[in-house]
Design a protein around this motif. Sequence first.
Motif, PDB file in Angstrom:
ATOM      1  N   ASN A 157       0.823  -1.206   0.000  1.00 31.78           N
ATOM      2  CA  ASN A 157       0.000   0.000   0.000  1.00 31.78           C
ATOM      3  C   ASN A 157       0.866   1.268   0.000  1.00 31.78           C
ATOM      4  N   SER A 158       1.960   1.251   0.755  1.00 34.28           N
ATOM      5  CA  SER A 158       2.840   2.424   0.800  1.00 34.28           C
ATOM      6  C   SER A 158       3.490   2.658  -0.553  1.00 34.28           C
ATOM      7  N   TYR A 159       3.888   1.585  -1.203  1.00 34.52           N
ATOM      8  CA  TYR A 159       4.512   1.736  -2.517  1.00 34.52           C
ATOM      9  C   TYR A 159       3.502   2.257  -3.540  1.00 34.52           C
ATOM     10  N   ALA A 160       2.289   1.727  -3.499  1.00 35.80           N
ATOM     11  CA  ALA A 160       1.257   2.192  -4.429  1.00 35.80           C
ATOM     12  C   ALA A 160       0.979   3.678  -4.218  1.00 35.80           C
ATOM     13  N   ALA A 161       0.926   4.108  -2.964  1.00 34.66           N
ATOM     14  CA  ALA A 161       0.676   5.527  -2.685  1.00 34.66           C
ATOM     15  C   ALA A 161       1.838   6.395  -3.171  1.00 34.66           C
ATOM     16  N   ALA A 162       3.070   5.900  -3.001  1.00 37.17           N
ATOM     17  CA  ALA A 162       4.241   6.659  -3.446  1.00 37.17           C
ATOM     18  C   ALA A 162       4.279   6.773  -4.964  1.00 37.17           C
ATOM     19  N   VAL A 163       3.923   5.692  -5.672  1.00 38.84           N
ATOM     20  CA  VAL A 163       3.872   5.740  -7.140  1.00 38.84           C
ATOM     21  C   VAL A 163       2.842   6.764  -7.607  1.00 38.84           C
ATOM     22  N   SER A 164       1.681   6.768  -6.976  1.00 39.15           N
ATOM     23  CA  SER A 164       0.630   7.715  -7.347  1.00 39.15           C
ATOM     24  C   SER A 164       1.080   9.150  -7.094  1.00 39.15           C
ATOM     25  N   ALA A 165       1.724   9.392  -5.955  1.00 42.70           N
ATOM     26  CA  ALA A 165       2.187  10.743  -5.635  1.00 42.70           C
ATOM     27  C   ALA A 165       3.264  11.196  -6.617  1.00 42.70           C
ATOM     28  N   TRP A 166       4.142  10.284  -7.009  1.00 47.74           N
ATOM     29  CA  TRP A 166       5.202  10.646  -7.951  1.00 47.74           C
ATOM     30  C   TRP A 166       4.616  11.010  -9.318  1.00 47.74           C
ATOM     31  N   LYS A 167       3.655  10.246  -9.778  1.00 49.19           N
ATOM     32  CA  LYS A 167       3.047  10.543 -11.078  1.00 49.19           C
ATOM     33  C   LYS A 167       2.349  11.900 -11.054  1.00 49.19           C
ATOM     34  N   ARG A 168       1.674  12.199  -9.954  1.00 50.56           N
ATOM     35  CA  ARG A 168       1.020  13.513  -9.852  1.00 50.56           C
ATOM     36  C   ARG A 168       2.058  14.624  -9.834  1.00 50.56           C
ATOM     37  N   TRP A 169       3.152  14.407  -9.122  1.00 49.99           N
ATOM     38  CA  TRP A 169       4.191  15.438  -9.053  1.00 49.99           C
ATOM     39  C   TRP A 169       4.820  15.667 -10.420  1.00 49.99           C
ATOM     40  N   LYS A 170       5.084  14.578 -11.134  1.00 49.87           N
ATOM     41  CA  LYS A 170       5.696  14.721 -12.451  1.00 49.87           C
ATOM     42  C   LYS A 170       4.759  15.396 -13.440  1.00 49.87           C
ATOM     43  N   GLY A 171       3.471  15.198 -13.292  1.00 48.15           N
ATOM     44  CA  GLY A 171       2.513  15.769 -14.216  1.00 48.15           C
ATOM     45  C   GLY A 171       2.159  17.211 -13.935  1.00 48.15           C
ATOM     46  N   SER A 172       2.666  17.762 -12.845  1.00 45.14           N
ATOM     47  CA  SER A 172       2.338  19.139 -12.493  1.00 45.14           C
ATOM     48  C   SER A 172       3.251  20.116 -13.228  1.00 45.14           C
ATOM     49  N   ARG A 173       2.673  21.210 -13.721  1.00 46.56           N
ATOM     50  CA  ARG A 173       3.469  22.236 -14.395  1.00 46.56           C
ATOM     51  C   ARG A 173       4.354  22.987 -13.407  1.00 46.56           C
ATOM     52  N   GLY A 174       3.977  22.928 -12.136  1.00 47.82           N
ATOM     53  CA  GLY A 174       4.758  23.649 -11.136  1.00 47.82           C
ATOM     54  C   GLY A 174       6.115  23.037 -10.868  1.00 47.82           C
ATOM     55  N   THR A 175       6.369  21.845 -11.392  1.00 45.24           N
ATOM     56  CA  THR A 175       7.661  21.195 -11.167  1.00 45.24           C
ATOM     57  C   THR A 175       8.719  21.622 -12.177  1.00 45.24           C
ATOM     58  N   ASP A 176       8.335  22.430 -13.174  1.00 40.46           N
ATOM     59  CA  ASP A 176       9.302  22.942 -14.144  1.00 40.46           C
ATOM     60  C   ASP A 176       9.983  24.164 -13.525  1.00 40.46           C
ATOM     61  N   VAL A 177      11.025  23.890 -12.741  1.00 37.00           N
ATOM     62  CA  VAL A 177      11.654  24.930 -11.942  1.00 37.00           C
ATOM     63  C   VAL A 177      12.310  25.990 -12.815  1.00 37.00           C
ATOM     64  N   GLU A 178      13.008  25.571 -13.856  1.00 40.70           N
ATOM     65  CA  GLU A 178      13.726  26.519 -14.700  1.00 40.70           C
ATOM     66  C   GLU A 178      12.762  27.504 -15.364  1.00 40.70           C
ATOM     67  N   ARG A 179      11.645  26.993 -15.872  1.00 36.76           N
ATOM     68  CA  ARG A 179      10.671  27.861 -16.529  1.00 36.76           C
ATOM     69  C   ARG A 179      10.089  28.868 -15.547  1.00 36.76           C
ATOM     70  N   ARG A 180       9.740  28.399 -14.358  1.00 35.83           N
ATOM     71  CA  ARG A 180       9.145  29.306 -13.363  1.00 35.83           C
ATOM     72  C   ARG A 180      10.144  30.339 -12.881  1.00 35.83           C
ATOM     73  N   ALA A 181      11.403  29.934 -12.687  1.00 33.81           N
ATOM     74  CA  ALA A 181      12.412  30.887 -12.214  1.00 33.81           C
ATOM     75  C   ALA A 181      12.613  32.007 -13.228  1.00 33.81           C
ATOM     76  N   ASN A 182      12.674  31.648 -14.502  1.00 36.20           N
ATOM     77  CA  ASN A 182      12.841  32.664 -15.545  1.00 36.20           C
ATOM     78  C   ASN A 182      11.623  33.586 -15.629  1.00 36.20           C
ATOM     79  N   LEU A 183      10.439  32.990 -15.490  1.00 34.55           N
ATOM     80  CA  LEU A 183       9.220  33.789 -15.552  1.00 34.55           C
ATOM     81  C   LEU A 183       9.138  34.758 -14.382  1.00 34.55           C
ATOM     82  N   LEU A 184       9.492  34.302 -13.198  1.00 35.61           N
ATOM     83  CA  LEU A 184       9.435  35.166 -12.025  1.00 35.61           C
ATOM     84  C   LEU A 184      10.395  36.343 -12.149  1.00 35.61           C
ATOM     85  N   GLU A 185      11.596  36.069 -12.656  1.00 37.78           N
ATOM     86  CA  GLU A 185      12.559  37.161 -12.811  1.00 37.78           C
ATOM     87  C   GLU A 185      12.055  38.181 -13.837  1.00 37.78           C
ATOM     88  N   LYS A 186      11.465  37.675 -14.902  1.00 38.88           N
ATOM     89  CA  LYS A 186      10.932  38.571 -15.919  1.00 38.88           C
ATOM     90  C   LYS A 186       9.839  39.476 -15.338  1.00 38.88           C
TER      91      LYS A 186
END
Length: 394
Positions: free
Chosen positions: A308-337
């Motif tokens: 169950n713990s592994y299944a929950a971790a896999v689900s959390a990882w997929k959600r994290w990878k699918g989020s646009r907020g994880t593109d750190v480089e893009r957000r950092a450049n946008l914030l500076e702009k």
Amino acid sequence: DASIAPPAIRQALQAAWQQHPSYRATEAQLAAARAHLTAAGQPLYNPELELSSDDEGADRTTSAGLNLTLDLSGKRRVRRDAASARVDQVAAEARVHRRDFARQWFTGWADLQTAQQRVRTGERRLALVTRFGELAEKQFAADDISGLERDLAFLARDEAQAEQAQLLAEQADAEARFRVVGGTSEWIAGTALPTDALPTPDPIDGGLETLPDWQAAQAAATAAEREVTVARRNRIADPTIGAYTGRKKYDLGGPTDNVVGVAVTIPLFVRNSYRADVVAAQADADMAQADLQRVQLELETDRRRATNSYAAAVSAWKRWKGSRGTDVERRANLLEKLWREGELSTADYLLQLKQTLDTQLAGAELEARLWRHYADYLAATGQLERWAGLEGTP
């Protein structure tokens, strides 16, 4: 294929195991158990040579005899059976040690990978806020921002330096833990974990009998039962048969006769019937059987938890990878702009930049947690040794 560790990981783990003191200790335990089995298979009694001389006045008798105690109750066989069960127990315990070592080694390496990734993120953060501080100083000199905003940028730089020191300390701790289990990062430098290729957990079913923990507990229970049989056989007295021959000489210079005889002796278990040994052995057997039931319950519970713990971790990882907020480089450049264009205040820029970098740090920790849960899942389902390439190794 995440069902099998990358070749570099397998080779490094095998080398670490075979060079670790735990490997030598395990091999010594196996050698001792096999030696005990060989010893248990040897005959219980050796023959005894008896020489005697008896003076009876003018008469003198000399004789030589041979005595041998007979194992009529099969003590040798039941002791060999008990020792064989102990060999099975030690072999299963060796698998437990090897599996636990593999889990500790891989967990240590995953933690080290995470610490190194967090240090790199921290370096990126420090570079960004240092550069931002320089820009803030220039804009303050040009009267574009207030002194308070400039000081806020400097405070963010100082905070990033302090947090970077903490990340470096955590990396040193992770390296130390990894080296305790025989790991060196040089062996697997550049090896990336196939996180995105991790399989989903299989449905929980039976099969606890294949796990080394269960096999060790089962062998211990079997050996304890056989020790009860050994204790019961020890209550049976084994007879000793002896034969002797000699000469008896009468008076000085008188005639001489040959002497031949047979003797049988049987111990009488009167003062000690050895019944207490049987009672103690039976209590040990009852305890081993109860321990087997405890191990079975714990394995079932641990397998369900790990799955169950592994299944929950896999689900959390997929959600994290699918989020646009994880593109750190893009957000950092946008914030500076946005900050340069005046659409973000210095405080808002630093806050959102911190949130963006904290997201990347959290992603690194999430990935390490995912692999720790995967290692636990493999161990709980009996797949870790095959995944790590240790199946069939000593």
